[in-house]
Design a protein around this motif. Structure first.
Motif, PDB file in Angstrom:
ATOM      1  N   THR A 194      39.934 -42.378  86.395  1.00 31.51           N
ATOM      2  CA  THR A 194      39.443 -41.051  86.754  1.00 31.51           C
ATOM      3  C   THR A 194      38.964 -40.331  85.496  1.00 31.51           C
ATOM      4  O   THR A 194      39.713 -40.232  84.516  1.00 31.51           O
ATOM      5  CB  THR A 194      40.526 -40.223  87.443  1.00 31.51           C
ATOM      6  OG1 THR A 194      40.920 -40.873  88.657  1.00 31.51           O
ATOM      7  CG2 THR A 194      40.028 -38.826  87.784  1.00 31.51           C
ATOM      8  N   LEU A 195      37.733 -39.852  85.538  1.00 31.08           N
ATOM      9  CA  LEU A 195      37.096 -39.193  84.401  1.00 31.08           C
ATOM     10  C   LEU A 195      37.286 -37.683  84.505  1.00 31.08           C
ATOM     11  O   LEU A 195      37.002 -37.085  85.545  1.00 31.08           O
ATOM     12  CB  LEU A 195      35.603 -39.533  84.364  1.00 31.08           C
ATOM     13  CG  LEU A 195      34.711 -38.755  83.395  1.00 31.08           C
ATOM     14  CD1 LEU A 195      35.069 -39.083  81.953  1.00 31.08           C
ATOM     15  CD2 LEU A 195      33.235 -39.069  83.665  1.00 31.08           C
ATOM     16  N   THR A 196      37.769 -37.059  83.417  1.00 29.93           N
ATOM     17  CA  THR A 196      37.893 -35.609  83.320  1.00 29.93           C
ATOM     18  C   THR A 196      37.182 -35.156  82.056  1.00 29.93           C
ATOM     19  O   THR A 196      37.404 -35.728  80.985  1.00 29.93           O
ATOM     20  CB  THR A 196      39.364 -35.173  83.260  1.00 29.93           C
ATOM     21  OG1 THR A 196      40.047 -35.621  84.434  1.00 29.93           O
ATOM     22  CG2 THR A 196      39.479 -33.660  83.170  1.00 29.93           C
ATOM     23  N   ALA A 197      36.336 -34.128  82.175  1.00 25.66           N
ATOM     24  CA  ALA A 197      35.571 -33.667  81.013  1.00 25.66           C
ATOM     25  C   ALA A 197      35.423 -32.162  81.064  1.00 25.66           C
ATOM     26  O   ALA A 197      35.240 -31.579  82.139  1.00 25.66           O
ATOM     27  CB  ALA A 197      34.191 -34.325  80.973  1.00 25.66           C
ATOM     28  N   ALA A 240      35.632 -37.034  76.202  1.00 23.35           N
ATOM     29  CA  ALA A 240      36.166 -36.815  77.544  1.00 23.35           C
ATOM     30  C   ALA A 240      37.408 -37.686  77.693  1.00 23.35           C
ATOM     31  O   ALA A 240      37.783 -38.427  76.776  1.00 23.35           O
ATOM     32  CB  ALA A 240      35.120 -37.146  78.606  1.00 23.35           C
ATOM     33  N   GLU A 242      35.661 -30.753  85.989  1.00 18.35           N
ATOM     34  CA  GLU A 242      35.873 -31.614  87.150  1.00 18.35           C
ATOM     35  C   GLU A 242      36.537 -32.925  86.755  1.00 18.35           C
ATOM     36  O   GLU A 242      36.435 -33.384  85.618  1.00 18.35           O
ATOM     37  CB  GLU A 242      34.539 -31.922  87.841  1.00 18.35           C
ATOM     38  CG  GLU A 242      33.958 -30.796  88.662  1.00 18.35           C
ATOM     39  CD  GLU A 242      32.745 -31.225  89.459  1.00 18.35           C
ATOM     40  OE1 GLU A 242      32.532 -30.669  90.539  1.00 18.35           O
ATOM     41  OE2 GLU A 242      32.010 -32.133  89.003  1.00 18.35           O
ATOM     42  N   SER A 243      37.195 -33.543  87.730  1.00 20.20           N
ATOM     43  CA  SER A 243      37.732 -34.894  87.601  1.00 20.20           C
ATOM     44  C   SER A 243      37.148 -35.736  88.717  1.00 20.20           C
ATOM     45  O   SER A 243      37.223 -35.356  89.893  1.00 20.20           O
ATOM     46  CB  SER A 243      39.263 -34.889  87.693  1.00 20.20           C
ATOM     47  OG  SER A 243      39.841 -34.160  86.627  1.00 20.20           O
ATOM     48  N   VAL A 244      36.549 -36.868  88.356  1.00 18.54           N
ATOM     49  CA  VAL A 244      35.906 -37.719  89.353  1.00 18.54           C
ATOM     50  C   VAL A 244      36.314 -39.170  89.122  1.00 18.54           C
ATOM     51  O   VAL A 244      36.431 -39.617  87.978  1.00 18.54           O
ATOM     52  CB  VAL A 244      34.370 -37.602  89.306  1.00 18.54           C
ATOM     53  CG1 VAL A 244      33.912 -36.185  89.626  1.00 18.54           C
ATOM     54  CG2 VAL A 244      33.825 -38.042  87.959  1.00 18.54           C
ATOM     55  N   LEU A 303      28.856 -34.857  86.549  1.00 18.14           N
ATOM     56  CA  LEU A 303      29.962 -33.989  86.936  1.00 18.14           C
ATOM     57  C   LEU A 303      29.844 -32.666  86.202  1.00 18.14           C
ATOM     58  O   LEU A 303      29.115 -32.548  85.211  1.00 18.14           O
ATOM     59  CB  LEU A 303      31.319 -34.634  86.646  1.00 18.14           C
ATOM     60  CG  LEU A 303      31.758 -34.833  85.194  1.00 18.14           C
ATOM     61  CD1 LEU A 303      33.280 -34.995  85.134  1.00 18.14           C
ATOM     62  CD2 LEU A 303      31.105 -36.054  84.568  1.00 18.14           C
ATOM     63  N   VAL A 343      39.535 -40.442  80.245  1.00 19.32           N
ATOM     64  CA  VAL A 343      39.617 -41.318  81.407  1.00 19.32           C
ATOM     65  C   VAL A 343      41.050 -41.819  81.497  1.00 19.32           C
ATOM     66  O   VAL A 343      41.548 -42.460  80.561  1.00 19.32           O
ATOM     67  CB  VAL A 343      38.650 -42.513  81.303  1.00 19.32           C
ATOM     68  CG1 VAL A 343      38.722 -43.355  82.567  1.00 19.32           C
ATOM     69  CG2 VAL A 343      37.218 -42.034  81.084  1.00 19.32           C
ATOM     70  N   ASP A 344      41.731 -41.515  82.606  1.00 19.92           N
ATOM     71  CA  ASP A 344      43.097 -42.017  82.739  1.00 19.92           C
ATOM     72  C   ASP A 344      43.057 -43.498  83.113  1.00 19.92           C
ATOM     73  O   ASP A 344      41.994 -44.069  83.381  1.00 19.92           O
ATOM     74  CB  ASP A 344      43.908 -41.186  83.727  1.00 19.92           C
ATOM     75  CG  ASP A 344      43.413 -41.283  85.165  1.00 19.92           C
ATOM     76  OD1 ASP A 344      42.702 -42.254  85.518  1.00 19.92           O
ATOM     77  OD2 ASP A 344      43.738 -40.380  85.965  1.00 19.92           O
ATOM     78  N   GLN A 382      43.726 -30.045  81.225  1.00 18.96           N
ATOM     79  CA  GLN A 382      44.467 -31.150  81.822  1.00 18.96           C
ATOM     80  C   GLN A 382      45.739 -31.501  81.064  1.00 18.96           C
ATOM     81  O   GLN A 382      46.573 -32.253  81.558  1.00 18.96           O
ATOM     82  CB  GLN A 382      43.585 -32.393  81.945  1.00 18.96           C
ATOM     83  CG  GLN A 382      43.269 -33.104  80.626  1.00 18.96           C
ATOM     84  CD  GLN A 382      42.023 -32.593  79.957  1.00 18.96           C
ATOM     85  OE1 GLN A 382      41.558 -31.500  80.284  1.00 18.96           O
ATOM     86  NE2 GLN A 382      41.453 -33.370  79.057  1.00 18.96           N
TER      87      GLN A 382
END
Length: 348
Positions: free
Chosen positions: A232-235, A225, A201-203, A197, A227-228, A110
């Motif tokens: 939105t969580l991206t890990a 991980a 993935e981004s959720v 997730l 979080v913007d 990312q």
């Protein structure tokens, strides 16, 4: 060795730092011509007498409102450091005195990181008239209001001995109610079910509407991980963690679980069997996803030439690993390992 012999856990320590100002360099004169006169130079030594805390960094990014990177002059490697994208940390000052503390993640899908030229451009766009590069790479970490707001490139915060801290007095203003998981030490409603997730993935994080209130800061408790600030969580690293949203001293906690992705690579190696008998070997098998997370429950087939495995098929364990012991008929042999479309070959 001296410390181990003379210092023990719990002993009080007194540290002394003797700082002296080095002679002004040609580069400093070029950057700060107003400091080249003799009276200014004489005052440089007295400046250190007033220093209580200090932080070092380099090279320069912005000076007098213009980007100016002096990496070569300061001895930084241009190819591997200055012109290569890495996670970065920077400190800047705007024309009105506002302080900028900036981190840029890197070495991750990312965010690949930035060169120092790109970092200087970011600082200038944010309004910095002076900016300097600080320690980056795996040390790039930002912590705000109880959580990590970036994703350190090591997969977790690095153990470093120093940090630049900024404190603020509480405003006394009441913030919105962040209904959710309470502090575990306090009584309250049970934890919500974790978000699940897959690595990569981004959720979006489901949260009450109050979380979108101005001033809410998103992050994670563990720094594993990202979080913007839209929630939105991206890990990319498998395991469990906790996303948080903080506002005016209140904190919403949302647990999450990151599962490994599909198998992407198969690694095998031969090692000695227990007690190291000459006719036996231990075959080590590892199946990982594209991010290096071990992939569990993958069926692996082992075929041996000039030997016999103790199992021709095995399932990888929770860490994506499995071991097979081989009894050899001859001094030389070969092993073929397959896991779905993945395969690997070894010679003994």
């Amino acid at each position: 060795d001296w410390l181990r012999q003379h210092v023990h856990p719990g002993d009080p320590l007194a540290l002394r730092f003797d700082l002296q100002t080095a002679p002004e360099t040609n580069l400093e004169r070029a950057l700060r011509p107003e400091r080249a006169n003799s009276s200014e130079a004489q005052s440089r030594q007295s400046i250190w007498n007033e220093v209580v805390q200090a932080v070092s960094g380099g090279p320069w990014l912005v000076h007098n409102g213009s980007t100016k990177i002096d990496g070569a002059e300061e001895g930084f490697n241009l190819k591997s450091f200055v012109d290569t994208r890495h996670p970065r940390t920077a400190l800047g000052v705007c024309g009105d005195g506002e302080i900028l503390l900036v981190t840029v993640d890197g070495r991750q899908p990312q965010s690949r990181g930035v060169t120092l030229k790109e970092l200087a451009e970011v600082m200038a766009q944010l309004g910095a008239v002076e900016a300097i590069n600080l320690d980056g790479g795996g040390s790039t970490t930002m912590w705000i209001s109880g959580g990590y707001v970036n994703a350190p490139s090591d997969g977790a915060p690095r153990a470093v001995a120093d940090a630049l801290l900024v404190y603020a007095n509480p405003t006394g203003q009441a913030g919105p109610s962040l209904a959710g998981t309470p502090d575990p030490s306090q009584q309250g409603p049970p934890n919500p079910p974790p978000i699940s997730l897959q690595a990569g993935e981004s959720v979006p994080i489901p949260a009450p509407s109050t979380v979108s209130a101005p001033g809410t800061v998103w992050g994670t408790l563990e720094g594993t991980a990202f979080v913007d600030q839209a929630g939105t969580l991206t890990a990319i690293h498998s395991g469990s963690g906790t996303a948080i949203a903080s506002h005016s001293g209140a904190m919403l906690r949302i647990p999450f679980v990151v599962n490994p992705g599909p198998p992407a690579a198969l690694h095998v190696s031969l090692g000695p069997a227990p007690n190291n008998p000459p006719d036996r070997s231990r075959l080590h098998i590892s199946v990982v996803d594209r991010y290096g997370n071990g992939t569990p429950d993958v069926r692996v087939t082992v075929t041996v030439r000039s030997g016999t495995p103790d199992a021709s098929q095995v399932l990888t364990g929770p860490n994506g690993r499995a071991d097979v012991e081989i009894v050899w008929d001859r001094a030389q042999g070969a092993v073929q390992v397959t896991a779905g479309a993945l395969s690997a070959h070894l010679q003994r």
